[in-house]
Enzyme design. Sequence first.
Site, short mmCIF file in Angstrom:
data_model
loop_
_atom_site.label_atom_id
_atom_site.label_comp_id
_atom_site.label_asym_id
_atom_site.label_seq_id
_atom_site.Cartn_x
_atom_site.Cartn_y
_atom_site.Cartn_z
N LYS A 261 0.86 -1.19 0.00
CA LYS A 261 0.00 0.00 0.00
C LYS A 261 0.90 1.23 0.00
O LYS A 261 1.84 1.32 0.78
CB LYS A 261 -0.89 -0.02 1.25
CG LYS A 261 -1.53 1.31 1.63
CD LYS A 261 -2.69 1.69 0.73
CE LYS A 261 -3.37 2.99 1.20
NZ LYS A 261 -3.98 2.89 2.54
N ASP B 245 -13.36 0.96 2.91
CA ASP B 245 -12.59 1.68 3.93
C ASP B 245 -13.15 1.39 5.32
O ASP B 245 -13.17 2.27 6.20
CB ASP B 245 -12.55 3.18 3.67
CG ASP B 245 -11.24 3.83 4.15
OD1 ASP B 245 -10.43 3.12 4.77
OD2 ASP B 245 -11.05 5.04 3.91
#
Length: 436
Positions: A214, A347
């Site tokens: 990420k 999320d």
Amino acid sequence: MLKWFVGLLLALAPAATAAQTPVPRSPETVVVTADRMIDVLAGRVVEEPVVVITGGRIVSVVGRGGARPLIPAGARRIDLPGMTILPGLIDMHVHLDSSPFYGPYQALQYTDLFMTVMGPGHARDMLAAGFTTVRNVGSSDFSDVAYMQAIDEGRIPGPRVVPAAYALGATGGHCDETFLPPRHRRQVPGIANGPQGLRDQVREQRRNGAQVIKVCATGGVFSRNTEPGQQQLSEEELRAIAEEAHMWGLKVAAHAHGAAGIRAAIRAGIDTIEHASLVDAEGIRLARERGTVLVMDIYNSEYTQEHGRANGILEDNLRKDREIAQLQRDNFRAAHRAGVRLAYGTDAGVMPHALAGRQFRWMVEYGMTPMEAIQAATRNAAQALGREADVGAIAAGRYGDIVAVAGDPLQNVRLLENVAVVIKGGAVASDRRNAP
């Protein structure tokens, strides 16, 4: 002396192996039946499916009119009359060691591992919501690697976890520590500058268990002293990350709200763009041409705007969330119309993990059919993970990960907000059929 020592090790090896080997998974055969099944690969409905699972993997799937499979005597049955089954859902953007109930300064009242120990509860909530696989895009203290290991060992309940460990980012950027004054600030693992420094961080995260990388390419909503549209890593730095990760066989997810950062990340070879709130026409064109997957979390602003202030979210963060929420949804519609590949990501952690299924409604409202929204959380997500052999469909060879809802989610996609039964690897993980 050396021969004696080697002999001792060999003598102890069986005992040591036995002590460390996890409890073996059951090789039993399980048969799942229902009224209908959503075949996400073919985009069709199969009536009266019979799914046979052995040792946690699907061995056969037949529908009405097909040749009945040979079922071993003593096979365990899971009959789901009146229900629709579909593959276990995949959420491509979660934070298991984050909670929406504690703002950045409220969280400082608790010990360092407070959020980490809450993670198993969040994992359990996601599994009960129907998400049998999640991609955890950034954690502290390698907690997502620990969750993956504990779940795989059968020690705690939860989905299959694809961990990223620490997110990579620039000094002072979205993934850095920006809430504390200098005297309290710590060096955040994953933060580096320049192509070589970021290449080193790719290797570091992989060494410690990351299965995806990420990177924060732009500013963000929930950081301090950054704006979502700001590009924070150069295209050269992003390319170095992508090249290094791909050399090691890892995919890369880029947090990128701003249009310039999105374009740079796509050109650099990043695999998925997270949020993509301010993507422009050029970014949409690049994503479509290069097959880049957009993971756009278009539900969670509803939760943040309703509950964020009470949870301790700062006004500046609420402002940024308000400013980009509708733009992100409009751009989701534009990307879908243009034929960009889209995968499901919520999320979770910004909003409660148990609410991850609420995004289906918003994806349909902003242009997808119910089948397309379901495919985004199954087939498309499995493709983006590079896990098409394992997850994302009810098909021979894949894990026996199945969810069931009462009724037909192709007629009412909001049924996926209340999954009735969750099966993971052929075992019932959650059954709410008789819940009040």
